[in-house]
Design a protein around this motif. Structure first.
Motif, PDB file in Angstrom:
ATOM      1  N   VAL A  10      -3.587  -0.023   9.540  1.00 33.87           N
ATOM      2  CA  VAL A  10      -2.861  -0.900   8.646  1.00 33.87           C
ATOM      3  C   VAL A  10      -3.713  -0.976   7.307  1.00 33.87           C
ATOM      4  O   VAL A  10      -3.130  -0.863   6.066  1.00 33.87           O
ATOM      5  CB  VAL A  10      -2.415  -2.414   9.134  1.00 33.87           C
ATOM      6  N   GLY A  11      -4.911  -1.515   7.491  1.00 32.22           N
ATOM      7  CA  GLY A  11      -5.852  -1.541   6.329  1.00 32.22           C
ATOM      8  C   GLY A  11      -5.891  -0.207   5.549  1.00 32.22           C
ATOM      9  O   GLY A  11      -6.112  -0.722   4.189  1.00 32.22           O
ATOM     10  N   GLU A  12      -5.935   0.899   6.280  1.00 32.45           N
ATOM     11  CA  GLU A  12      -6.170   1.890   5.358  1.00 32.45           C
ATOM     12  C   GLU A  12      -5.107   2.272   4.616  1.00 32.45           C
ATOM     13  O   GLU A  12      -4.972   2.661   3.455  1.00 32.45           O
ATOM     14  CB  GLU A  12      -6.407   3.116   6.251  1.00 32.45           C
ATOM     15  N   ALA A  13      -3.745   2.089   5.147  1.00 30.05           N
ATOM     16  CA  ALA A  13      -2.518   1.995   4.496  1.00 30.05           C
ATOM     17  C   ALA A  13      -2.407   1.227   3.224  1.00 30.05           C
ATOM     18  O   ALA A  13      -2.015   1.791   2.236  1.00 30.05           O
ATOM     19  CB  ALA A  13      -1.460   1.890   5.602  1.00 30.05           C
TER      20      ALA A  13
ATOM     21  N   SER B 115      -4.291   2.086   0.092  1.00 26.21           N
ATOM     22  CA  SER B 115      -3.914   3.325  -0.132  1.00 26.21           C
ATOM     23  C   SER B 115      -3.528   3.280  -1.657  1.00 26.21           C
ATOM     24  O   SER B 115      -3.331   4.574  -2.486  1.00 26.21           O
ATOM     25  CB  SER B 115      -2.827   3.846   0.485  1.00 26.21           C
ATOM     26  N   GLY B 116      -3.271   2.360  -2.399  1.00 29.51           N
ATOM     27  CA  GLY B 116      -3.311   2.270  -3.740  1.00 29.51           C
ATOM     28  C   GLY B 116      -1.859   1.795  -4.022  1.00 29.51           C
ATOM     29  O   GLY B 116      -0.857   1.443  -3.140  1.00 29.51           O
ATOM     30  N   GLY B 117      -1.634   1.773  -5.471  1.00 35.18           N
ATOM     31  CA  GLY B 117       0.014   1.133  -5.776  1.00 35.18           C
ATOM     32  C   GLY B 117      -0.431  -0.433  -5.995  1.00 35.18           C
ATOM     33  O   GLY B 117      -1.319  -1.055  -5.809  1.00 35.18           O
ATOM     34  N   ASP B 118       0.996  -0.888  -6.572  1.00 35.89           N
ATOM     35  CA  ASP B 118       0.953  -2.310  -6.648  1.00 35.89           C
ATOM     36  C   ASP B 118       1.183  -3.012  -5.283  1.00 35.89           C
ATOM     37  O   ASP B 118       1.179  -2.452  -4.384  1.00 35.89           O
ATOM     38  CB  ASP B 118       2.204  -2.616  -7.693  1.00 35.89           C
ATOM     39  N   PHE B 119       1.282  -4.506  -5.462  1.00 39.27           N
ATOM     40  CA  PHE B 119       1.327  -5.211  -4.119  1.00 39.27           C
ATOM     41  C   PHE B 119       2.347  -4.803  -3.253  1.00 39.27           C
ATOM     42  O   PHE B 119       2.061  -4.514  -1.952  1.00 39.27           O
ATOM     43  CB  PHE B 119       1.414  -6.803  -4.628  1.00 39.27           C
ATOM     44  N   ARG B 120       3.738  -4.594  -3.818  1.00 34.28           N
ATOM     45  CA  ARG B 120       4.752  -4.216  -2.939  1.00 34.28           C
ATOM     46  C   ARG B 120       4.536  -2.717  -2.266  1.00 34.28           C
ATOM     47  O   ARG B 120       4.817  -2.730  -1.075  1.00 34.28           O
ATOM     48  CB  ARG B 120       6.054  -4.123  -3.812  1.00 34.28           C
ATOM     49  N   GLU B 121       4.077  -1.828  -2.903  1.00 30.91           N
ATOM     50  CA  GLU B 121       3.835  -0.738  -2.266  1.00 30.91           C
ATOM     51  C   GLU B 121       2.848  -0.683  -1.279  1.00 30.91           C
ATOM     52  O   GLU B 121       2.983   0.045  -0.236  1.00 30.91           O
ATOM     53  CB  GLU B 121       3.151   0.546  -3.557  1.00 30.91           C
ATOM     54  N   ARG B 122       1.603  -1.497  -1.388  1.00 25.53           N
ATOM     55  CA  ARG B 122       0.461  -1.625  -0.504  1.00 25.53           C
ATOM     56  C   ARG B 122       1.419  -2.241   0.793  1.00 25.53           C
ATOM     57  O   ARG B 122       0.908  -2.020   1.904  1.00 25.53           O
ATOM     58  CB  ARG B 122      -0.593  -2.446  -1.076  1.00 25.53           C
ATOM     59  N   LEU B 123       1.964  -3.384   0.589  1.00 27.46           N
ATOM     60  CA  LEU B 123       2.750  -4.025   1.447  1.00 27.46           C
ATOM     61  C   LEU B 123       3.487  -3.160   2.549  1.00 27.46           C
ATOM     62  O   LEU B 123       3.428  -3.169   3.742  1.00 27.46           O
ATOM     63  CB  LEU B 123       3.463  -5.373   1.060  1.00 27.46           C
TER      64      LEU B 123
ATOM     65  N   LEU C 160       2.102   0.052  10.641  1.00 25.68           N
ATOM     66  CA  LEU C 160       2.109  -0.976  11.694  1.00 25.68           C
ATOM     67  C   LEU C 160       3.607  -0.570  12.578  1.00 25.68           C
ATOM     68  O   LEU C 160       3.396  -0.152  13.645  1.00 25.68           O
ATOM     69  CB  LEU C 160       2.442  -2.473  11.539  1.00 25.68           C
ATOM     70  N   MET C 161       4.436  -0.068  12.089  1.00 21.15           N
ATOM     71  CA  MET C 161       5.914   0.346  12.868  1.00 21.15           C
ATOM     72  C   MET C 161       5.683   1.751  13.371  1.00 21.15           C
ATOM     73  O   MET C 161       5.876   2.098  14.312  1.00 21.15           O
ATOM     74  CB  MET C 161       6.996   0.462  11.795  1.00 21.15           C
ATOM     75  N   ALA C 162       4.557   2.544  12.631  1.00 20.41           N
ATOM     76  CA  ALA C 162       4.432   3.879  12.976  1.00 20.41           C
ATOM     77  C   ALA C 162       3.600   4.015  14.314  1.00 20.41           C
ATOM     78  O   ALA C 162       4.078   4.492  15.149  1.00 20.41           O
ATOM     79  CB  ALA C 162       3.600   4.806  11.833  1.00 20.41           C
ATOM     80  N   VAL C 163       2.617   2.887  14.269  1.00 19.54           N
ATOM     81  CA  VAL C 163       1.856   2.910  15.588  1.00 19.54           C
ATOM     82  C   VAL C 163       2.683   2.307  16.664  1.00 19.54           C
ATOM     83  O   VAL C 163       2.673   2.869  17.708  1.00 19.54           O
ATOM     84  CB  VAL C 163       0.562   1.848  15.356  1.00 19.54           C
ATOM     85  N   SER C 164       3.712   1.637  16.495  1.00 16.68           N
ATOM     86  CA  SER C 164       4.319   0.781  17.408  1.00 16.68           C
ATOM     87  C   SER C 164       5.297   1.939  18.157  1.00 16.68           C
ATOM     88  O   SER C 164       5.634   1.933  19.232  1.00 16.68           O
ATOM     89  CB  SER C 164       5.416  -0.202  16.894  1.00 16.68           C
ATOM     90  N   VAL C 165       5.766   3.062  17.166  1.00 18.99           N
ATOM     91  CA  VAL C 165       6.763   3.880  17.779  1.00 18.99           C
ATOM     92  C   VAL C 165       5.901   5.132  18.534  1.00 18.99           C
ATOM     93  O   VAL C 165       6.348   5.410  19.569  1.00 18.99           O
ATOM     94  CB  VAL C 165       7.158   4.724  16.499  1.00 18.99           C
ATOM     95  N   GLU C 166       4.847   5.473  17.713  1.00 19.92           N
ATOM     96  CA  GLU C 166       3.807   6.292  18.664  1.00 19.92           C
ATOM     97  C   GLU C 166       3.267   5.883  19.716  1.00 19.92           C
ATOM     98  O   GLU C 166       2.846   6.560  20.760  1.00 19.92           O
ATOM     99  CB  GLU C 166       2.646   6.617  17.707  1.00 19.92           C
TER     100      GLU C 166
END
Length: 181
Positions: free
Chosen positions: A129-132, A135-143, A150-156
């Motif tokens: 989650v921290g790396e993602a 990764s850059g962008g504004d606050f909304r993009e980072r969020l 988080l969701m990708a890990v939950s699915v994986e």
């Protein structure tokens, strides 16, 4: 870096984060990637082949890390099968392919192993989650990037996600205090 690469980097001797596919051999464990909700009627056979001795023997530290990862993978599997309350020490050592004395060399009890497993899952989740998020962008993009990770890990890794998000609450006050620290 994918979650599988993070797991492999954490436990290179295992080839994965928690453990191994039972048919893959000792050098290619990937417990979390095989963790789907399982049938509690499945036999309790080892998830991992025994470590071999001989000229390419692992160091004591590598063996210890391997055993801990196997026990953590066994905890994820057993809890996915029938919850923490239904998980026994006998099942954990059978799934991990270790002895009871090996278990007690690393952990005080089932709860200690559960909390150690929870900590490892949360550490890896924080990395992803921290790396993602960074990764850059504004606050909304980072969020959005952080939440997507988080969701990708939950699915994986559904069993690991369930252990961390749901089953950790079954420990009552001790589990909540550990989660909140």
């Amino acid at each position: 870096m994918t979650y599988a690469e993070v797991r492999k980097a954490r436990y290179p001797a295992l080839g994965g984060f928690f453990g191994s596919d039972t048919r893959a051999g000792p050098a290619s464990p990937t417990i979390l990637s095989r963790m789907a909700p399982t049938d509690s009627s499945q036999p309790t056979s080892p998830l991992y082949p025994r470590l071999s001795g001989g000229p390419q023997r692992m160091s004591a530290a590598e063996i210890s890390r391997h055993q801990q990862a196997r026990l953590q993978g066994a905890m994820v599997e057993a809890v996915a099968r029938h919850g923490l309350a239904g998980t026994t020490l006998g099942e954990l050592v059978a799934l991990a392919g270790v002895s009871r004395s090996t278990f007690y060399a690393h952990y005080e009890n089932k709860q200690d192993l559960f909390l150690a497993t929870f900590d490892v899952i949360m550490e890896e989740l924080a990395v992803r989650v921290g790396e993602a998020y960074r990764s850059g962008g504004d606050f909304r993009e980072r969020l959005v990037a952080g939440l997507s990770a988080l969701m990708a890990v939950s699915v994986e890794e559904p069993a690991a996600a369930r252990l961390a998000a749901v089953d950790s609450l079954t420990l009552g006050g001790a589990g909540v205090a550990h989660r909140e620290r």
